[in-house]
Design a protein around this motif. Structure first.
Motif, PDB file in Angstrom:
ATOM      1  N   ALA A  15       0.850  -1.110  -0.015  1.00 55.13           N
ATOM      2  CA  ALA A  15      -0.045   0.017   0.002  1.00 55.13           C
ATOM      3  C   ALA A  15       0.969   1.224   0.090  1.00 55.13           C
ATOM      4  CB  ALA A  15      -1.167  -0.157   1.208  1.00 55.13           C
ATOM      5  N   ARG A  19       1.106   4.530  -2.717  1.00 56.12           N
ATOM      6  CA  ARG A  19       1.086   5.854  -2.296  1.00 56.12           C
ATOM      7  C   ARG A  19       2.308   6.694  -3.024  1.00 56.12           C
ATOM      8  NH1 ARG A  19      -1.387   3.491   2.169  1.00 56.12           N
ATOM      9  NH2 ARG A  19       0.637   3.752   3.499  1.00 56.12           N
ATOM     10  N   ASP A  45       1.738  -9.539   4.428  1.00 58.70           N
ATOM     11  CA  ASP A  45       0.671  -9.183   4.881  1.00 58.70           C
ATOM     12  C   ASP A  45      -0.412  -8.884   3.906  1.00 58.70           C
ATOM     13  OD1 ASP A  45      -1.380  -7.426   6.098  1.00 58.70           O
ATOM     14  OD2 ASP A  45      -0.084  -6.128   7.085  1.00 58.70           O
ATOM     15  N   ALA A  47      -3.648  -8.226   4.229  1.00 60.79           N
ATOM     16  CA  ALA A  47      -4.546  -7.102   4.157  1.00 60.79           C
ATOM     17  C   ALA A  47      -3.964  -5.795   3.692  1.00 60.79           C
ATOM     18  CB  ALA A  47      -4.805  -6.510   5.890  1.00 60.79           C
ATOM     19  N   ASP A  48      -2.740  -5.802   3.701  1.00 58.21           N
ATOM     20  CA  ASP A  48      -1.681  -4.746   2.941  1.00 58.21           C
ATOM     21  C   ASP A  48      -1.666  -4.750   1.409  1.00 58.21           C
ATOM     22  OD1 ASP A  48       0.316  -2.642   2.490  1.00 58.21           O
ATOM     23  OD2 ASP A  48       1.536  -4.349   1.952  1.00 58.21           O
ATOM     24  N   ALA A  50      -4.563  -6.254  -0.132  1.00 58.73           N
ATOM     25  CA  ALA A  50      -5.674  -6.027  -0.449  1.00 58.73           C
ATOM     26  C   ALA A  50      -6.054  -4.707  -0.511  1.00 58.73           C
ATOM     27  CB  ALA A  50      -6.662  -6.677   0.677  1.00 58.73           C
ATOM     28  N   GLU A  51      -5.247  -3.880   0.246  1.00 56.92           N
ATOM     29  CA  GLU A  51      -5.440  -2.517   0.314  1.00 56.92           C
ATOM     30  C   GLU A  51      -4.703  -1.814  -0.973  1.00 56.92           C
ATOM     31  OE1 GLU A  51      -4.178   1.709   2.697  1.00 56.92           O
ATOM     32  OE2 GLU A  51      -3.891  -0.354   3.710  1.00 56.92           O
ATOM     33  N   PHE A  52      -3.746  -2.300  -1.252  1.00 56.39           N
ATOM     34  CA  PHE A  52      -2.952  -1.897  -2.572  1.00 56.39           C
ATOM     35  C   PHE A  52      -3.810  -2.005  -3.676  1.00 56.39           C
ATOM     36  CE2 PHE A  52      -0.435  -3.595  -6.287  1.00 56.39           C
ATOM     37  CZ  PHE A  52       0.280  -2.500  -6.656  1.00 56.39           C
ATOM     38  N   ASP A  54      -7.044  -2.513  -3.900  1.00 56.97           N
ATOM     39  CA  ASP A  54      -8.120  -1.629  -4.024  1.00 56.97           C
ATOM     40  C   ASP A  54      -7.973  -0.207  -4.113  1.00 56.97           C
ATOM     41  OD1 ASP A  54     -10.992  -1.446  -2.886  1.00 56.97           O
ATOM     42  OD2 ASP A  54     -10.094  -0.094  -1.381  1.00 56.97           O
ATOM     43  N   LYS A  55      -6.510   0.149  -3.912  1.00 59.03           N
ATOM     44  CA  LYS A  55      -6.500   1.766  -4.111  1.00 59.03           C
ATOM     45  C   LYS A  55      -5.616   1.914  -5.295  1.00 59.03           C
ATOM     46  CE  LYS A  55      -8.169   3.249  -0.258  1.00 59.03           C
ATOM     47  NZ  LYS A  55      -9.180   4.048  -0.131  1.00 59.03           N
ATOM     48  N   GLU A  58      -7.119   4.555  -7.687  1.00 63.06           N
ATOM     49  CA  GLU A  58      -6.928   5.824  -7.144  1.00 63.06           C
ATOM     50  C   GLU A  58      -5.428   6.323  -7.162  1.00 63.06           C
ATOM     51  OE1 GLU A  58      -7.394   7.310  -2.257  1.00 63.06           O
ATOM     52  OE2 GLU A  58      -8.864   5.829  -3.393  1.00 63.06           O
ATOM     53  N   ASN A  59      -4.375   5.548  -6.985  1.00 61.76           N
ATOM     54  CA  ASN A  59      -3.140   5.912  -6.803  1.00 61.76           C
ATOM     55  C   ASN A  59      -2.609   6.259  -8.338  1.00 61.76           C
ATOM     56  OD1 ASN A  59      -2.850   6.439  -4.173  1.00 61.76           O
ATOM     57  ND2 ASN A  59      -2.672   3.848  -3.725  1.00 61.76           N
TER      58      ASN A  59
END
Length: 278
Positions: A15, A19, A45, A47-48, A50-52, A54-55, A58-59
């Motif tokens: 993630a 960014r 990780d 969850a990390d 999955a956030e990457f 998902d975003k 956007e990034n």
């Protein structure tokens, strides 16, 4: 749109890399899968990751992103223990990369350490045949090398020899490093079309999936592998303008590995975007 980015530190996770890519104005990036000078790696990780994913939009990350194996991985080392280390490392990296499917895993083929190129090629293909899986969704890229020491992959013919020995060759591609091929004796400044024609005849342009875009501190054929900032080396900015706009290359992801800080990479990304036609 030009697909371009730089190497980004993976120490803070996926993630954070996404960014950071946005801050640099990048829409792709490369990262080391683990300590590039060692082999240690953090637990994945999920969850990390999955956030990457998902975003990513956007990034501004369109991908594909290019994972890079550590420099310590030598698939054709003379020491059997080092070869086993390399094999286990690649197998683990590819398993981890299945969490971000559809991307690339780039590696230096290795150094044969006075065993000879033929033996080196045989050992590299043996490792690939032991770790590649029919179901994997990550493409493995051989990197073109500058030819220092006993490196394998200094010529297009050597890359072709490796590919010819891989059973699941549909999982394989090539990453062209501009500094490496220049240092290796391929004149991409004065004869880019000729070099790409030679690559196509030997390897096949369909195999070319990514470009490491680096200037060189050395003259043509030096076999030294010393990267320079874009436009500040022997390749020069006008050659890079032709490279990023060439019909055979312009849709590929371009990864900067220049000796820079974040401000320098952001400047090079902006400079190359401005030179991109279309």
């Amino acid at each position: 749109m030009l697909k371009i980015g730089s190497h980004i530190s993976s120490s803070k996770g996926y993630a954070a890399m996404g960014r950071q890519a946005r801050k640099l104005g990048a829409n792709t990036f490369a990262f080391f899968t683990r300590n590039p000078r060692g082999g240690s790696v953090k637990a994945l990780d999920e969850a990390d990751v999955a956030e990457f994913l998902d975003k990513a939009a956007e990034n501004g990350v369109e991908g594909p992103i290019v994972a890079h194996a550590p420099y310590t991985m030598n698939a054709c080392a003379a020491d059997p223990g080092l070869r086993e280390f390399a094999q286990n490392m690649m197998r683990d990296d590819l398993a981890r990369l299945e969490h971000t499917p559809g991307n690339y895993y780039n590696f230096h083929p290795g150094s044969h350490v006075q065993q000879g190129v033929q033996t080196g090629v045989a050992l590299i293909t043996a490792q690939l045949n032991s770790v590649l899986l029919p179901e994997q969704r990550t493409m493995v890229l051989l990197e073109t090398m500058a030819g220092k020491g006993s490196e394998v992959g200094r010529t297009f013919e050597e890359l072709r020899s490796i590919l010819d020995g891989v059973a699941l060759d549909e999982k394989m591609g090539v990453c062209l490093d501009t500094c490496h091929v220049w240092d290796g004796g391929y004149d991409i400044v004065n004869d880019l079309d000729g070099v790409l024609t030679q690559f196509d005849k030997t390897v096949g342009l369909s195999r070319l999936r990514a470009v490491h875009i680096n200037d060189s501190m050395n003259p043509l054929g030096a076999h030294k592998d010393r990267h320079a900032k874009i436009g500040e080396g022997h390749i020069g900015f006008e050659a890079f303008r032709r490279i990023i706009n060439h019909p055979a290359l312009r849709e590929l992801p371009f990864i900067l590995e220049t000796p820079n800080d974040d401000a320098g990479w952001a400047r090079e990304i902006a400079m190359l975007r401005e030179a991109y036609e279309g």
